[in-house]
Design a protein around this motif. Structure first.
Motif, short mmCIF file in Angstrom:
data_model
loop_
_atom_site.label_atom_id
_atom_site.label_comp_id
_atom_site.label_asym_id
_atom_site.label_seq_id
_atom_site.Cartn_x
_atom_site.Cartn_y
_atom_site.Cartn_z
N GLN A 1 0.82 -1.21 0.00
CA GLN A 1 0.00 0.00 0.00
C GLN A 1 0.85 1.25 0.00
O GLN A 1 1.98 1.26 0.49
N SER A 2 0.26 2.31 -0.52
CA SER A 2 0.90 3.62 -0.48
C SER A 2 -0.17 4.70 -0.53
O SER A 2 -1.34 4.41 -0.88
N GLY A 3 0.21 5.92 -0.18
CA GLY A 3 -0.69 7.05 -0.38
C GLY A 3 -1.34 7.64 0.84
O GLY A 3 -2.11 8.59 0.71
N GLY A 4 -1.10 7.13 2.01
CA GLY A 4 -1.73 7.71 3.19
C GLY A 4 -1.09 9.04 3.56
O GLY A 4 -0.21 9.54 2.86
N GLY A 5 -1.56 9.62 4.65
CA GLY A 5 -0.96 10.86 5.12
C GLY A 5 -1.92 11.70 5.91
O GLY A 5 -2.97 11.24 6.36
N LEU A 6 -1.54 12.97 6.07
CA LEU A 6 -2.31 13.94 6.85
C LEU A 6 -2.98 14.91 5.90
O LEU A 6 -2.35 15.43 4.97
N VAL A 7 -4.27 15.15 6.12
CA VAL A 7 -5.01 16.06 5.26
C VAL A 7 -6.03 16.80 6.11
O VAL A 7 -6.48 16.28 7.14
N GLN A 8 -6.38 17.99 5.69
CA GLN A 8 -7.40 18.75 6.41
C GLN A 8 -8.79 18.24 6.03
O GLN A 8 -9.00 17.71 4.94
N ALA A 9 -9.72 18.46 6.93
CA ALA A 9 -11.11 18.09 6.64
C ALA A 9 -11.57 18.76 5.34
O ALA A 9 -11.26 19.93 5.10
N GLY A 10 -12.26 17.98 4.53
CA GLY A 10 -12.71 18.48 3.24
C GLY A 10 -11.75 18.16 2.12
O GLY A 10 -12.09 18.32 0.94
N GLY A 11 -10.55 17.71 2.46
CA GLY A 11 -9.55 17.41 1.46
C GLY A 11 -9.71 16.01 0.88
O GLY A 11 -10.66 15.28 1.18
N SER A 12 -8.73 15.64 0.06
CA SER A 12 -8.77 14.36 -0.65
C SER A 12 -7.44 13.62 -0.53
O SER A 12 -6.39 14.24 -0.38
N LEU A 13 -7.54 12.32 -0.60
CA LEU A 13 -6.36 11.46 -0.65
C LEU A 13 -6.70 10.27 -1.54
O LEU A 13 -7.86 9.86 -1.62
N THR A 14 -5.67 9.71 -2.16
CA THR A 14 -5.85 8.48 -2.92
C THR A 14 -4.90 7.43 -2.37
O THR A 14 -3.69 7.65 -2.27
N LEU A 15 -5.45 6.30 -1.99
CA LEU A 15 -4.65 5.17 -1.54
C LEU A 15 -4.48 4.20 -2.71
O LEU A 15 -5.39 4.00 -3.51
N SER A 16 -3.30 3.60 -2.76
CA SER A 16 -3.02 2.59 -3.79
C SER A 16 -2.68 1.27 -3.12
O SER A 16 -2.13 1.23 -2.02
N CYS A 17 -2.99 0.21 -3.83
CA CYS A 17 -2.72 -1.14 -3.34
C CYS A 17 -2.21 -1.93 -4.54
O CYS A 17 -2.98 -2.26 -5.44
N ALA A 18 -0.92 -2.20 -4.56
CA ALA A 18 -0.31 -2.89 -5.69
C ALA A 18 -0.02 -4.34 -5.31
O ALA A 18 0.48 -4.62 -4.22
N ALA A 19 -0.31 -5.22 -6.25
CA ALA A 19 -0.11 -6.65 -6.01
C ALA A 19 1.10 -7.18 -6.75
O ALA A 19 1.37 -6.77 -7.87
N SER A 20 1.79 -8.07 -6.11
CA SER A 20 2.87 -8.77 -6.79
C SER A 20 2.71 -10.26 -6.48
O SER A 20 2.06 -10.64 -5.52
N GLY A 21 3.32 -11.07 -7.30
CA GLY A 21 3.24 -12.50 -7.07
C GLY A 21 2.22 -13.17 -7.96
O GLY A 21 2.47 -14.21 -8.52
N ARG A 22 1.06 -12.57 -8.05
CA ARG A 22 0.02 -13.11 -8.92
C ARG A 22 -0.78 -11.95 -9.47
O ARG A 22 -0.88 -10.91 -8.87
N THR A 23 -1.37 -12.18 -10.59
CA THR A 23 -2.19 -11.14 -11.18
C THR A 23 -3.45 -10.92 -10.36
O THR A 23 -4.01 -11.84 -9.77
N PHE A 24 -3.86 -9.68 -10.34
CA PHE A 24 -5.05 -9.27 -9.62
C PHE A 24 -6.33 -9.68 -10.32
O PHE A 24 -7.40 -9.60 -9.74
N ILE A 25 -6.21 -10.05 -11.57
CA ILE A 25 -7.38 -10.03 -12.44
C ILE A 25 -8.52 -10.91 -11.93
O ILE A 25 -9.69 -10.62 -12.19
N THR A 26 -8.21 -11.96 -11.19
CA THR A 26 -9.29 -12.83 -10.72
C THR A 26 -9.52 -12.71 -9.22
O THR A 26 -10.05 -13.62 -8.59
N TYR A 27 -9.12 -11.57 -8.67
CA TYR A 27 -9.27 -11.37 -7.23
C TYR A 27 -10.28 -10.27 -6.92
O TYR A 27 -10.27 -9.21 -7.53
#
Length: 128
Positions: A6-32
């Motif tokens: 995972q990546s993308g967390g942090g501190l933000v003010q109320a009303g703001g935006s964040l995007t979290l990412s979740c990258a997979a390795s080892g096997r393809t995500f396609i059937t998960y």
């Protein structure tokens, strides 16, 4: 075996935006199927959002519906959680989770016990 980073967390003010990412390795995500959960100290890990392996079905907890969006880019083996109009009560450690496509997806996507693989968690802090 699927390894989630995972990546993308942090501190933000109320009303703001964040995007979290979740990258997979080892096997393809396609059937998960992928879920996002969050946890605060002393509380159970709670469901936030989920996306079916095909990407055509998404589900959200009532608390985030209309503010959060989950998406899946199979070509990148990555799932995103776009969080808008953040509130202090969204403060938590967020986890992504994966499991092989569930035949019972519609009745199981919100259950943390149905997911086999978990990311390391990322802190999201929303200040008022």
């Amino acid at each position: 075996q699927v390894h989630l980073v995972q990546s993308g967390g942090g501190l933000v003010q109320a009303g703001g935006s964040l995007t979290l990412s979740c990258a997979a390795s080892g096997r393809t995500f396609i059937t998960y199927d992928i879920g996002w959960f969050r946890q605060t100290p002393g509380k159970e890990r709670e469901f936030v959002a989920a996306i079916r392996w095909s990407g055509d079905i998404t589900n959200y907890a009532d608390a985030v519906k209309g503010r959060f969006t989950v998406s899946k880019v199979n070509a990148k083996n990555t799932v995103y959680l776009q969080m808008n109009t953040l509130k202090p009560e969204d403060t938590a450690v967020y986890y992504c989770a994966a499991t092989k496509a569930m035949s019972s997806y519609s009745s199981a996507y919100y259950s943390k016990n149905k997911y086999d693989y978990w990311g390391q968690g990322t802190q999201v802090t929303v200040s008022s």
